[in-house]
Design a protein around this motif. Structure first.
Motif, short mmCIF file in Angstrom:
data_model
loop_
_atom_site.label_atom_id
_atom_site.label_comp_id
_atom_site.label_asym_id
_atom_site.label_seq_id
_atom_site.Cartn_x
_atom_site.Cartn_y
_atom_site.Cartn_z
N UNK A 1 0.86 -1.18 0.00
CA UNK A 1 0.00 0.00 0.00
C UNK A 1 0.90 1.23 0.00
N UNK A 2 0.73 2.10 -0.98
CA UNK A 2 1.49 3.35 -1.02
C UNK A 2 0.78 4.38 -0.16
N UNK A 3 1.54 5.05 0.71
CA UNK A 3 0.96 6.05 1.60
C UNK A 3 1.76 7.36 1.48
N UNK B 1 8.80 6.17 8.75
CA UNK B 1 9.31 6.07 10.12
C UNK B 1 8.17 6.10 11.12
N UNK B 2 7.21 6.99 10.89
CA UNK B 2 6.05 7.10 11.78
C UNK B 2 5.26 5.79 11.78
N UNK B 3 5.03 5.24 10.60
CA UNK B 3 4.25 4.00 10.48
C UNK B 3 4.99 2.85 11.15
N UNK C 1 6.66 -4.33 6.29
CA UNK C 1 7.90 -3.66 5.95
C UNK C 1 7.57 -2.32 5.31
N UNK C 2 8.24 -1.28 5.78
CA UNK C 2 8.08 0.06 5.24
C UNK C 2 9.19 0.28 4.21
N UNK C 3 8.79 0.71 3.00
CA UNK C 3 9.73 0.87 1.90
C UNK C 3 9.70 2.32 1.42
N UNK C 4 10.77 3.10 1.69
CA UNK C 4 10.81 4.48 1.21
C UNK C 4 10.83 4.52 -0.32
N UNK D 1 4.01 0.41 2.14
CA UNK D 1 3.85 -0.43 3.31
C UNK D 1 3.49 -1.82 2.79
N UNK D 2 4.42 -2.74 2.96
CA UNK D 2 4.20 -4.11 2.48
C UNK D 2 3.77 -4.98 3.64
#
Length: 170
Positions: A30-32, A37-39, A123-126, A133-134
């Motif tokens: 999901x792209x946010x 970092x916050x998530x 996993x958060x992916x910049x 957000x995977x």
């Protein structure tokens, strides 16, 4: 407020053995438009704050053993999935701050009525101006003809969207 589109990255990997059920993996990204970092910090260190952002889906989160933000801790959740009040107890297996990765294993609760085992990873992916957000669900079905965790994946997408909307509004 315009939310980012959902980037569905569905992957099924099924293995079948004569003495085991079907094992698989389902993932969605999901792209946010909020800080990764916050998530990551929210689910890694402060999961008890998640009900503040999505109270119609997640009602309570408490630590039963250990401490929030520590691998090996046992966390208890109250939530509503597909219109039904549910509970889950999970053990936090990994919190990797450097790679913004969290993995927890469901050890008790309603989800284990349908799955012999279930592990969920975030996993958060910049990605520059946006963040991916995977969510990954690794599972073993109790019955070969039983359900796949698609309702769970719809649920985590909705939770992700609620968190994004809350932070974009404030």
């Amino acid at each position: 407020m315009l939310l980012s589109p959902v980037n569905y990255s569905l992957a099924f990997c099924f293995l079948r053995a004569s003495t085991m059920g079907i094992k698989g993996q389902l993932e969605v990204e999901v792209d946010i438009k909020i800080s990764g970092d916050l998530f990551h910090e929210l689910f890694g260190s402060r999961p008890h704050h998640v009900p503040n952002y999505t109270p119609d889906k997640i009602h309570n989160c408490e630590v039963h053993q250990g401490a929030f933000g520590k691998p090996g801790s046992v966390i208890y959740w109250n939530y509503t999935l597909d219109g039904k009040k549910c509970v889950a107890k999970e053990i936090v297996e990994v919190i990797d701050k450097e790679n913004k990765y969290i993995r927890f294993k469901i050890i008790e609760g309603d989800l284990l009525n349908e799955f012999k085992s279930l592990t969920v990873s975030i996993q958060v992916i910049p990605k520059g101006e946006i963040t991916g957000v995977k969510w990954i669900a690794e599972f073993e079905k109790i019955h070969d003809d039983g359900p796949y965790p698609t309702k769970l994946m719809d649920f985590v997408i909705a939770v992700t969207r609620d968190i994004e909307a809350h932070h974009l509004k404030n």
